[in-house]
Design a protein around this motif. Structure first.
Motif, PDB file in Angstrom:
ATOM      1  N   THR A 289       0.813  -1.228   0.000  1.00  0.00           N
ATOM      2  CA  THR A 289       0.000   0.000   0.000  1.00  0.00           C
ATOM      3  C   THR A 289       0.843   1.274   0.000  1.00  0.00           C
ATOM      4  O   THR A 289       0.310   2.365   0.170  1.00  0.00           O
ATOM      5  CB  THR A 289      -1.007   0.064   1.173  1.00  0.00           C
ATOM      6  N   SER A 290       2.149   1.154  -0.214  1.00  0.00           N
ATOM      7  CA  SER A 290       2.964   2.341  -0.391  1.00  0.00           C
ATOM      8  C   SER A 290       2.926   2.751  -1.866  1.00  0.00           C
ATOM      9  O   SER A 290       2.422   2.009  -2.726  1.00  0.00           O
ATOM     10  CB  SER A 290       4.412   2.081   0.045  1.00  0.00           C
ATOM     11  N   GLY A 291       3.437   3.905  -2.158  1.00  0.00           N
ATOM     12  CA  GLY A 291       3.474   4.368  -3.537  1.00  0.00           C
ATOM     13  C   GLY A 291       4.558   5.421  -3.703  1.00  0.00           C
ATOM     14  O   GLY A 291       5.078   5.956  -2.720  1.00  0.00           O
ATOM     15  N   VAL A 292       4.894   5.707  -4.947  1.00  0.00           N
ATOM     16  CA  VAL A 292       5.895   6.741  -5.214  1.00  0.00           C
ATOM     17  C   VAL A 292       5.557   7.408  -6.542  1.00  0.00           C
ATOM     18  O   VAL A 292       5.164   6.750  -7.498  1.00  0.00           O
ATOM     19  CB  VAL A 292       7.326   6.144  -5.238  1.00  0.00           C
ATOM     20  N   THR A 293       5.672   8.721  -6.559  1.00  0.00           N
ATOM     21  CA  THR A 293       5.491   9.498  -7.781  1.00  0.00           C
ATOM     22  C   THR A 293       6.820  10.154  -8.114  1.00  0.00           C
ATOM     23  O   THR A 293       7.412  10.826  -7.269  1.00  0.00           O
ATOM     24  CB  THR A 293       4.408  10.575  -7.588  1.00  0.00           C
ATOM     25  N   VAL A 294       7.275   9.947  -9.331  1.00  0.00           N
ATOM     26  CA  VAL A 294       8.563  10.480  -9.761  1.00  0.00           C
ATOM     27  C   VAL A 294       8.329  11.612 -10.754  1.00  0.00           C
ATOM     28  O   VAL A 294       7.623  11.444 -11.750  1.00  0.00           O
ATOM     29  CB  VAL A 294       9.432   9.388 -10.416  1.00  0.00           C
TER      30      VAL A 294
ATOM     31  N   PHE B 269       0.260   7.003 -16.499  1.00  0.00           N
ATOM     32  CA  PHE B 269       1.547   7.223 -15.839  1.00  0.00           C
ATOM     33  C   PHE B 269       1.965   6.089 -14.914  1.00  0.00           C
ATOM     34  O   PHE B 269       3.028   6.164 -14.295  1.00  0.00           O
ATOM     35  CB  PHE B 269       1.499   8.541 -15.058  1.00  0.00           C
ATOM     36  N   ILE B 270       1.152   5.049 -14.801  1.00  0.00           N
ATOM     37  CA  ILE B 270       1.511   3.920 -13.942  1.00  0.00           C
ATOM     38  C   ILE B 270       2.671   3.149 -14.569  1.00  0.00           C
ATOM     39  O   ILE B 270       2.679   2.870 -15.767  1.00  0.00           O
ATOM     40  CB  ILE B 270       0.297   2.990 -13.741  1.00  0.00           C
ATOM     41  N   ARG B 271       3.643   2.780 -13.736  1.00  0.00           N
ATOM     42  CA  ARG B 271       4.858   2.152 -14.246  1.00  0.00           C
ATOM     43  C   ARG B 271       5.133   0.771 -13.650  1.00  0.00           C
ATOM     44  O   ARG B 271       6.247   0.250 -13.794  1.00  0.00           O
ATOM     45  CB  ARG B 271       6.066   3.066 -13.981  1.00  0.00           C
ATOM     46  N   ASN B 272       4.157   0.165 -12.995  1.00  0.00           N
ATOM     47  CA  ASN B 272       4.374  -1.202 -12.509  1.00  0.00           C
ATOM     48  C   ASN B 272       3.068  -1.991 -12.583  1.00  0.00           C
ATOM     49  O   ASN B 272       1.976  -1.421 -12.678  1.00  0.00           O
ATOM     50  CB  ASN B 272       4.945  -1.216 -11.087  1.00  0.00           C
ATOM     51  N   LEU B 273       3.193  -3.311 -12.567  1.00  0.00           N
ATOM     52  CA  LEU B 273       2.052  -4.193 -12.807  1.00  0.00           C
ATOM     53  C   LEU B 273       1.014  -4.088 -11.698  1.00  0.00           C
ATOM     54  O   LEU B 273      -0.192  -4.005 -11.976  1.00  0.00           O
ATOM     55  CB  LEU B 273       2.525  -5.643 -12.948  1.00  0.00           C
ATOM     56  N   PHE B 274       1.460  -4.115 -10.428  1.00  0.00           N
ATOM     57  CA  PHE B 274       0.486  -4.030  -9.349  1.00  0.00           C
ATOM     58  C   PHE B 274      -0.290  -2.716  -9.423  1.00  0.00           C
ATOM     59  O   PHE B 274      -1.497  -2.689  -9.226  1.00  0.00           O
ATOM     60  CB  PHE B 274       1.168  -4.147  -7.977  1.00  0.00           C
ATOM     61  N   GLY B 275       0.405  -1.623  -9.690  1.00  0.00           N
ATOM     62  CA  GLY B 275      -0.271  -0.338  -9.819  1.00  0.00           C
ATOM     63  C   GLY B 275      -1.286  -0.351 -10.942  1.00  0.00           C
ATOM     64  O   GLY B 275      -2.401   0.179 -10.803  1.00  0.00           O
ATOM     65  N   LEU B 276      -0.922  -0.977 -12.067  1.00  0.00           N
ATOM     66  CA  LEU B 276      -1.845  -1.084 -13.198  1.00  0.00           C
ATOM     67  C   LEU B 276      -3.104  -1.841 -12.803  1.00  0.00           C
ATOM     68  O   LEU B 276      -4.234  -1.391 -13.073  1.00  0.00           O
ATOM     69  CB  LEU B 276      -1.139  -1.797 -14.356  1.00  0.00           C
ATOM     70  N   LEU B 277      -2.925  -2.976 -12.133  1.00  0.00           N
ATOM     71  CA  LEU B 277      -4.076  -3.774 -11.711  1.00  0.00           C
ATOM     72  C   LEU B 277      -4.931  -3.021 -10.700  1.00  0.00           C
ATOM     73  O   LEU B 277      -6.173  -3.035 -10.777  1.00  0.00           O
ATOM     74  CB  LEU B 277      -3.594  -5.098 -11.113  1.00  0.00           C
ATOM     75  N   ALA B 278      -4.294  -2.348  -9.753  1.00  0.00           N
ATOM     76  CA  ALA B 278      -5.033  -1.632  -8.717  1.00  0.00           C
ATOM     77  C   ALA B 278      -5.897  -0.523  -9.316  1.00  0.00           C
ATOM     78  O   ALA B 278      -7.065  -0.363  -8.955  1.00  0.00           O
ATOM     79  CB  ALA B 278      -4.067  -1.044  -7.689  1.00  0.00           C
ATOM     80  N   VAL B 279      -5.334   0.232 -10.252  1.00  0.00           N
ATOM     81  CA  VAL B 279      -6.077   1.337 -10.854  1.00  0.00           C
ATOM     82  C   VAL B 279      -7.191   0.812 -11.760  1.00  0.00           C
ATOM     83  O   VAL B 279      -8.318   1.339 -11.746  1.00  0.00           O
ATOM     84  CB  VAL B 279      -5.129   2.266 -11.633  1.00  0.00           C
TER      85      VAL B 279
END
Length: 245
Positions: free
Chosen positions: A80-85, A139-149
């Motif tokens: 449940t952490s995240g990072v925006t670059v 702007f999502i750059r990873n698989l888990f983030g893609l699935l979550a969104v």
């Protein structure tokens, strides 16, 4: 679905402009209590907190763009952490505002949702959430983030398009309460993180501004509390409907 079954622009416009009557008061209260239980029960919170993280990272991303930084990508993790670059100067007002934006974002989004829900614009509120998620998806750059969104957006859209007025009302109030309460709980967790020196937003702001991390935690807490109070007043204040005794 064939072409004749596809929604036309007039149907979409009618849905977006529809004004829903306020639900019974018990719906407002029960959804608030349910959201409080979901936020307060650790096993469930550990799963649903991803929704708050999505709002958190949207806050970072929006302010990064507004301050002239170049948004490079967003990652959401299973813990449940995240990072925006973003690319730009690693100091200065733009960096400070971008770093500041994360923790107030869920509460601010919840307050905006409360205003729309109280005005009866449930479908508009849900579609704005979907629109924000679609933009974030780019702007999502990873698989888990893609699935979550994708999963979050699919659930919100399904309720907004296929749900009955009652289902939309219950869902809209529950989501709004969850954002308001979840934003507040995230700040409480921030206090624990920054005391360990784990590089939290408060720690980063301390390095950027020379102000102590606790001051930033208190500021975020004040914003979350204010949003919860005013958002709650909007939700409960939508009852009784205008024109009733």
């Amino acid at each position: 679905m064939n072409a004749s079954q596809l929604p036309d622009l007039s149907q979409i416009s009618d849905r977006l402009n529809a004004v829903s009557p306020p639900p019974p008061l018990w719906v407002v209260i029960v959804t608030g209590v349910a959201a409080l239980l979901l936020v307060g029960y650790p096993p469930v919170w550990r799963v649903l907190r991803t929704g708050v993280t999505i709002a958190h990272e949207i806050g970072h991303a929006v302010v990064a763009v507004l301050t002239g930084r170049t948004l490079r990508g967003v990652r959401l993790h299973s813990d449940t952490s995240g990072v925006t670059v973003s690319r730009g100067k690693p100091y200065g007002l733009g960096m400070i505002l971008t770093t500041m934006a994360g923790y107030p974002a869920p509460s601010a989004l919840g307050l905006g949702c409360a205003a729309l829900v109280a005005a009866g614009r449930l479908t508009l509120m849900l579609w704005l959430v979907v629109a924000a998620l679609v933009v974030l998806l780019v702007f999502i750059r990873n698989l888990f983030g893609l699935l979550a969104v994708v999963v979050t957006g699919a659930v919100v859209f399904a309720v907004s398009w296929f749900g009955t007025a009652v289902q939309q009302s219950v869902f809209g109030y529950a989501v709004t309460w969850f954002l308001l309460l979840g934003g507040a709980r995230a700040v409480v967790e921030l206090q624990r993180v920054h005391t360990r020196g784990d590089g939290s937003d408060a720690d980063q702001l301390a390095g950027l501004t020379r102000l102590p991390p606790l001051l930033w935690v208190l500021l975020f807490g004040a914003v979350a509390l204010a949003a919860l109070v005013f958002g709650g007043r909007l939700l409960i204040g939508s009852w009784p409907p205008v024109g009733t005794a």
